[in-house]
Design a protein around this motif. Sequence first.
Motif, mmCIF file in Angstrom:
data_model
loop_
_atom_site.group_PDB
_atom_site.id
_atom_site.type_symbol
_atom_site.label_atom_id
_atom_site.label_comp_id
_atom_site.label_asym_id
_atom_site.label_seq_id
_atom_site.Cartn_x
_atom_site.Cartn_y
_atom_site.Cartn_z
ATOM 1 N N CYS A 125 0.831 -1.208 0.000
ATOM 2 C CA CYS A 125 0.000 0.000 0.000
ATOM 3 C C CYS A 125 0.868 1.263 0.000
ATOM 4 C CB CYS A 125 -0.896 -0.041 1.232
ATOM 5 S SG CYS A 125 -1.853 1.438 1.454
ATOM 6 N N GLN A 126 0.617 2.156 -0.949
ATOM 7 C CA GLN A 126 1.375 3.410 -1.002
ATOM 8 C C GLN A 126 0.463 4.622 -0.787
ATOM 9 O OE1 GLN A 126 3.717 2.105 -4.745
ATOM 10 N NE2 GLN A 126 5.078 3.515 -3.675
ATOM 11 N N CYS A 127 -0.623 4.392 -0.026
ATOM 12 C CA CYS A 127 -1.565 5.488 0.218
ATOM 13 C C CYS A 127 -0.868 6.697 0.850
ATOM 14 C CB CYS A 127 -2.694 5.030 1.129
ATOM 15 S SG CYS A 127 -3.826 3.884 0.364
ATOM 16 N N VAL B 36 0.619 8.779 -1.741
ATOM 17 C CA VAL B 36 -0.435 9.450 -2.523
ATOM 18 C C VAL B 36 -1.000 10.622 -1.720
ATOM 19 C CG1 VAL B 36 -2.764 9.164 -3.488
ATOM 20 C CG2 VAL B 36 -1.025 7.434 -3.914
ATOM 21 N N VAL C 242 0.214 -1.477 -7.070
ATOM 22 C CA VAL C 242 -0.984 -2.321 -7.129
ATOM 23 C C VAL C 242 -2.193 -1.587 -7.708
ATOM 24 C CG1 VAL C 242 -0.266 -3.876 -5.281
ATOM 25 C CG2 VAL C 242 -1.505 -1.774 -4.704
ATOM 26 N N PHE C 243 -1.990 -0.343 -8.175
ATOM 27 C CA PHE C 243 -3.103 0.452 -8.709
ATOM 28 C C PHE C 243 -3.764 -0.248 -9.905
ATOM 29 C CE2 PHE C 243 -4.682 3.527 -11.848
ATOM 30 C CZ PHE C 243 -5.601 4.225 -11.086
ATOM 31 N N CYS D 99 -5.417 -3.655 -6.480
ATOM 32 C CA CYS D 99 -6.233 -2.661 -5.759
ATOM 33 C C CYS D 99 -7.183 -1.965 -6.734
ATOM 34 C CB CYS D 99 -5.314 -1.640 -5.077
ATOM 35 S SG CYS D 99 -6.220 -0.462 -4.052
ATOM 36 N N ILE E 212 -7.232 -2.207 -1.544
ATOM 37 C CA ILE E 212 -6.213 -2.542 -0.537
ATOM 38 C C ILE E 212 -6.033 -1.335 0.383
ATOM 39 C CG2 ILE E 212 -3.730 -2.955 -0.192
ATOM 40 C CD1 ILE E 212 -3.753 -4.711 -2.649
ATOM 41 N N GLY E 213 -6.026 -0.168 -0.213
ATOM 42 C CA GLY E 213 -5.837 1.059 0.564
ATOM 43 C C GLY E 213 -7.096 1.905 0.559
ATOM 44 N N THR E 214 -7.125 2.896 1.450
ATOM 45 C CA THR E 214 -8.315 3.729 1.602
ATOM 46 C C THR E 214 -8.544 4.655 0.414
ATOM 47 O OG1 THR E 214 -6.874 5.167 2.851
ATOM 48 C CG2 THR E 214 -8.417 3.835 4.107
ATOM 49 N N CYS E 215 -7.475 5.071 -0.270
ATOM 50 C CA CYS E 215 -7.645 6.058 -1.349
ATOM 51 C C CYS E 215 -8.436 5.495 -2.520
ATOM 52 C CB CYS E 215 -6.282 6.536 -1.851
ATOM 53 S SG CYS E 215 -5.258 7.239 -0.574
ATOM 54 N N CYS F 243 -7.042 7.744 -5.689
ATOM 55 C CA CYS F 243 -6.921 6.528 -6.500
ATOM 56 C C CYS F 243 -8.256 6.179 -7.144
ATOM 57 C CB CYS F 243 -6.422 5.374 -5.640
ATOM 58 S SG CYS F 243 -4.770 5.675 -5.001
HETATM 59 S S1 SF4 Z 1 -5.453 2.933 -2.573
HETATM 60 FE FE1 SF4 Z 1 -4.554 1.153 -3.570
HETATM 61 S S2 SF4 Z 1 -3.675 1.946 -5.470
HETATM 62 FE FE2 SF4 Z 1 -4.027 3.686 -4.135
HETATM 63 S S3 SF4 Z 1 -2.075 3.978 -3.078
HETATM 64 FE FE3 SF4 Z 1 -3.378 2.750 -1.732
HETATM 65 S S4 SF4 Z 1 -2.831 0.637 -2.269
HETATM 66 FE FE4 SF4 Z 1 -2.043 1.928 -3.929
#
Ligand code: SF4
Length: 371
Positions: free
Chosen positions: A316-318, A321, A333-334, A338, A344-347, A355
């Motif tokens: 997760c790279q939220c 972002v 994983v965009f 995800c 996977i992440g909240t965004c 996202c």
């Molecule tokens: S929401 Fe999903 S795609 Fe966006 S940064 Fe988080 S893990 Fe990555």
Amino acid sequence: MRFVDEFRDPELGRVLATEILAAVEPGRHYKFMEVCGGHTHSIYKYGIDDLLPANVELVHGPGCPVCVIPMGRVDDGIALAREPGVTLACFGDMLRVPGADGTLLDAKAQGADVRMVYSPLDALRIAKQEPDREVVFFAIGFETTAPSTALTLRRARAEGVRNFSCFCNHVTIVPPLRALMDSPDLRLDGFLGPGHVATVVGARPFEFIPRSYGRPVVISGFEPVDVLQSVLMILRQLDEGRCEVENQYRRVVPHEGNLKALEVMAEVFALRPHFEWRGLGFISQSGLRLSDDYADLDAERRFPVPGVRVADPKACQCGEVLKGVIKPWECKVFGTACTPERPIGTCMVSSEGACAAYYNYGRFARERELV
Ligand code: SF4
């Protein structure tokens, strides 16, 4: 202008785009952060970034309320929902936010009484209709939504509703902005200020940005013409060597804010010493709890809450972002592991998340030549 159509007028948009093109210095790269998730949504819904010169870059800030909730608080919500006799009421977006132990929707499928509501008043109504249940409202959001939670708690107190309480996750916008400005990995030239939050707090709280960090702020509305005009206003400040807070959204945002909303917030809430933000870590005085006067309506004092800190999944790279360090499509994983259906992440959950906005409007990558 009086009607919303006028703020979506394509001809006016093109005129503003031409003025923006004339206002940029060729060869200079401009990076502006739009703080509100509502702006991000508008920018991609209306293709505003396609109207901007390639050297004007918009990056997305931490203003989506669902996106900033850390996994540990989701797990706390699930633990509350599993308490015997408890009904947990929350907004629809929160149902799908993953914690370490699944989502609230998973907990509901396993038998917990989790209900979707559209407002805190809906939660209070459930409490009044079902006096044998303990109804906990999972409150999230910035200063935009905190007054409605505060008014609901005031009403619960006035009406003597004893089976109602609040799991408070409200946050404030200024501390994360300060943390972002202090971050060495982010260089910004200006801000599109958060129009929704400013409706409540006014323009004054953002004056620290020009004063302490030398960057212009334009409080912006959410229609395409609003956003384009705000970008032009920031460019004009830079061109004229000015650096101040301007209010493009004057039809809604009073300079001093909404004094009645601020007053009820001051009565019902108190600042936490620190609060965890997804991907940003703990930020001092950035979260609200219920004040001591409202302690009897505080779910964290009424029920056991684990309060465990949970690290985000590795993929997760939220956080990046939310800090504007990477664009959503740069996350590994965009759009693959995800997606809005399986976030996977909240965004990727809330429509205000960057996202989700990129995914829903087909922005899987964006490369443009510099002018
Ligand atoms: S929401 Fe999903 S795609 Fe966006 S940064 Fe988080 S893990 Fe990555």
